[in-house]
Enzyme design. Structure first.
Site, PDB file in Angstrom:
ATOM      1  CB  THR A 165      -0.950   0.011   1.204  1.00  0.00           C
ATOM      2  OG1 THR A 165      -0.190  -0.035   2.431  1.00  0.00           O
ATOM      3  CG2 THR A 165      -1.893  -1.184   1.168  1.00  0.00           C
ATOM      4  CG  LEU A 166       2.448   2.424  -2.875  1.00  0.00           C
ATOM      5  CD1 LEU A 166       2.433   2.383  -4.397  1.00  0.00           C
ATOM      6  CD2 LEU A 166       3.866   2.580  -2.354  1.00  0.00           C
ATOM      7  CG  ASP A 193      -6.279  10.341  12.557  1.00  0.00           C
ATOM      8  OD1 ASP A 193      -5.213   9.768  12.274  1.00  0.00           O
ATOM      9  OD2 ASP A 193      -6.828  10.253  13.673  1.00  0.00           O
ATOM     10  CG  ASP A 199      -5.260  -1.445  11.296  1.00  0.00           C
ATOM     11  OD1 ASP A 199      -4.450  -2.364  11.084  1.00  0.00           O
ATOM     12  OD2 ASP A 199      -5.082  -0.573  12.154  1.00  0.00           O
TER      13      ASP A 199
END
Length: 252
Positions: A165-166, A193, A199
């Site tokens: 993931t980026l 945020d 997750d």
């Protein structure tokens, strides 16, 4: 949910929160004389986060806890493991699930440079972020191309599929069937945020693997990207995760 918390206010609140959200707590153990795991989180003006984790009761989860839950693990559609419990326990869980034909999704967080090689061969999918990919592979991940290189290293170690993931750039995927790294972008949003974005992504991916197994992986990742982008527009971690009813039905 298979985990361990303390017999303190955090532990009781955690269990109550799981129940409130319809998550079975049969295998959430409560340990004596130890604090529930906690994280101290600081968020900067751009929504980026800095986290200090105190594992607490997480580290008391053991093989006996897995044995009690073995029948549930073996009947699952997908099992998600990470490294906030003792790595040996996570690996044991992955092996048990993998042996039973359960799809295994491994999120190596917090990452370890000396990760046991067996984690790779028992993971159908490894999903990590840029910093975790760097710790695992030694490749500094600054862009999509770097992520692709890191993904190939993870693939070479034995997993079926690697996803890196980026953040604002979405993610890359590479698999044994499609060994050329593929970039899966995401629509840009203004982050408030970013805590828990990973997750949210992993949870969404697990959902699609379990309930929409015939959906192409690239499409699953597009949808997981979007759901993670929704979460970063709200403060908090679990509180930022959107409910199904609040998302477009086109996602389901």
């Amino acid at each position: 949910m298979i985990c361990k918390v303390g017999k303190d206010s955090f532990g009781y609140d955690y269990i109550e929160n799981l129940k409130k959200n319809g998550i079975p707590t049969d295998f959430v153990g409560q340990a004596e004389n130890v604090a529930t795991g906690a994280a101290s989180i600081i968020v900067d003006n751009e929504g980026q986060n800095f986290i200090v984790i105190v594992a607490g009761a997480n580290l008391l989860m053991d093989s006996e806890d897995l044995r009690r839950a073995a029948h549930v693990i073996c009947q699952a559609k997908v099992m998600v493991c990470q490294l906030e419990v003792t790595p040996a326990v996570s690996l044991e869980a992955l092996k048990l699930a993998h042996k039973s034909g359960v799809k295994t999704l491994f999120n190596p967080a917090p990452a370890l440079a000396d990760l046991d090689p067996q984690f790779y061969i028992h993971s159908n999918i490894i999903c990590c972020n840029e910093s975790e990919a760097e710790i695992l592979t030694g490749i500094t991940v600054c862009n999509v191309k770097d992520a692709g290189r890191a993904g190939l290293v993870l693939l070479e170690r034995g997993c079926k599929t690697a996803v890196v993931t980026l953040g604002l750039e979405g993610c890359i995927m590479v698999s044994a069937k499609e060994p050329i790294p593929k970039h899966v972008p995401v629509k840009k949003v203004t982050a408030v945020d970013t805590t828990g974005a990973g997750d949210s992504f992993v949870g969404a991916l697990a959902f699609y693997l379990a309930y929409y197994p015939n959906l192409p992986l690239e499409e699953m990742l597009k949808r997981a990207n979007f759901i993670a982008s929704v979460s970063v527009q709200t403060t908090g971690t679990q509180t930022s995760f959107p409910y199904k009813k609040d998302l477009s039905q086109d996602l389901f």
